[in-house]
Write an enzyme that holds these catalytic residues in place. Sequence first.
Site, PDB file in Angstrom:
ATOM      1  N   SER A 172       0.831  -1.200   0.000  1.00  0.00           N
ATOM      2  CA  SER A 172       0.000   0.000   0.000  1.00  0.00           C
ATOM      3  C   SER A 172       0.869   1.255   0.000  1.00  0.00           C
ATOM      4  O   SER A 172       1.661   1.466  -0.923  1.00  0.00           O
ATOM      5  CB  SER A 172      -0.962  -0.050   1.194  1.00  0.00           C
ATOM      6  OG  SER A 172      -1.987   0.903   1.059  1.00  0.00           O
ATOM      7  N   GLU A 175      -9.241  -5.226  -3.947  1.00  0.00           N
ATOM      8  CA  GLU A 175      -8.651  -4.228  -3.054  1.00  0.00           C
ATOM      9  C   GLU A 175      -9.695  -3.289  -2.458  1.00  0.00           C
ATOM     10  O   GLU A 175      -9.738  -3.030  -1.260  1.00  0.00           O
ATOM     11  CB  GLU A 175      -7.624  -3.379  -3.819  1.00  0.00           C
ATOM     12  CG  GLU A 175      -6.512  -4.126  -4.507  1.00  0.00           C
ATOM     13  CD  GLU A 175      -5.272  -4.280  -3.653  1.00  0.00           C
ATOM     14  OE1 GLU A 175      -5.315  -3.945  -2.457  1.00  0.00           O
ATOM     15  OE2 GLU A 175      -4.249  -4.740  -4.195  1.00  0.00           O
ATOM     16  N   HIS A 205      -7.792  -5.611   0.151  1.00  0.00           N
ATOM     17  CA  HIS A 205      -6.538  -4.902   0.386  1.00  0.00           C
ATOM     18  C   HIS A 205      -5.894  -5.390   1.682  1.00  0.00           C
ATOM     19  O   HIS A 205      -6.567  -5.535   2.704  1.00  0.00           O
ATOM     20  CB  HIS A 205      -6.839  -3.399   0.496  1.00  0.00           C
ATOM     21  CG  HIS A 205      -5.648  -2.515   0.571  1.00  0.00           C
ATOM     22  ND1 HIS A 205      -4.764  -2.369  -0.473  1.00  0.00           N
ATOM     23  CD2 HIS A 205      -5.200  -1.706   1.565  1.00  0.00           C
ATOM     24  CE1 HIS A 205      -3.818  -1.498  -0.120  1.00  0.00           C
ATOM     25  NE2 HIS A 205      -4.061  -1.092   1.102  1.00  0.00           N
TER      26      HIS A 205
END
Length: 484
Positions: free
Chosen positions: A191, A309, A398
Amino acid sequence: MNETLVETRYGRLQGTVENSVRIWRGIPYAKPPLGDMRFRPPAAAEAWEGIKQATTFGPICPQPGGGAILGMIDIPRKQSEDCLYLNIWAPAGPKPGGCPVLVWIHGGAFVTGHGSVPIYDGTQFARSGDVMVVTFNYRLGPFGFLHLAPLDRSLGSNLGLQDQVAALQWVRDNIAAFGGDPDRVTVFGESAGSMSIAALLTMPAAKGLFQQAIMESGASQVMSDGQASEVTRRFLQELGAEQDAVNRLLGASTSEIMEAAGKLREGLGSILTFQPVVEEATLPQEPIRAIEAGAAAGIPVLNGTNRDEGVLFVRPDAPVSEEAVNQALQAMVGPEAAKLLLQHYPATAEAQAQMITDLVFWRSSVQLATAQTRYAPVWMYRFDWTLPSHPLLGKAIHAAEIAFVFNNIFMFSYMNLPVDSETIRLAQLMQDAWVSFAVHGTPERAELPWPRYEPERRATMVFDRSCRVLDDPDTVKREVLSSI
């Protein structure tokens, strides 16, 4: 012989042995950014006399929340602006020539997270006997990502990225004492950590500090000078620092800074209120443009995203209007491209989650991978594993891959989740691939045939209960998104 007593450039450190792994925690890699050092670039750590005990984690950067991932257990840590510490996990015995080093850069939208989150524990990596792991903290939110250089030349911008460079410099200068090879460093992150790596691939100050990169769910993500300057202006307004801004910034309490940042994020309604900025001194070019021009030539990249995600960021029952979707699209791709894409993302929560998956994570990752294939080997993956019927992990959301990469899926037990043999095997397979990449320069193994990613084929490893290679998954979508 005490294999956990090491001599660094700054003094001696005493670590510990746990589960047959040598561990050092809470090592200062830079001078505490306190007092007049607040909002300024990191300075070299100070030397000490005697033996410093490196058995407990250091404080973490001030942040909302504590940095837990997907609701898994986290241990409350002291928050302090004195937060520039790193941690090392190393195999039990030093290897001739030194171990390859994996340096983890945590995620958290540039506002949360730290290197001591339990799921980032490097024990399983180190127990392989082939690699060591380094994790660290860096300045977050207003402390790390306010664009202050235009305000006063003595202040800095991209301070969080500069902290990351300082940590990598510390690794280069000291890791041999722990049994690591400073010439075989792989950065990996997720991320915001992966977005940071995109920047590091092109930052002049980071050149030569690592030889390979693994990027999980994040690629080129920056603000322009104008966008970042507007964020700074509004932050100063929230802080009541329109007049005498520098003295107010340096004199405000930590809680005042954090309160102003919270109000700003709430007012802007953006997850990425704070993020890297393109600016001459530290990040002179947008990372994707620099990579397209060869700025990261010779650096192999392993790059990928999770299939779903965006589901982590959208409530399934959230009301969504066509106007809100249009505004979100305009913010991500501009007004003209938004007109072209609006038909692909109807006003539903599911479509909004897909929009985040496609435009925030997948598109930029494919773009970066494609650009880098001209200059170095690239491998691409997609993480598809799910736990059917689970309210959160029923999708490949995610951050779901992190427990598999670190092979810390035992932490699923804290969420009362079952761990079956297929899940255990997938975690071992993924970690082995990451280790293979760090050691051999390729994630491919006998049990995991994995072709390189090339524009002609776009071979992508799909990590699931059974792994497989797909050529150019979602071809039509990729072509549409690449045309805007």
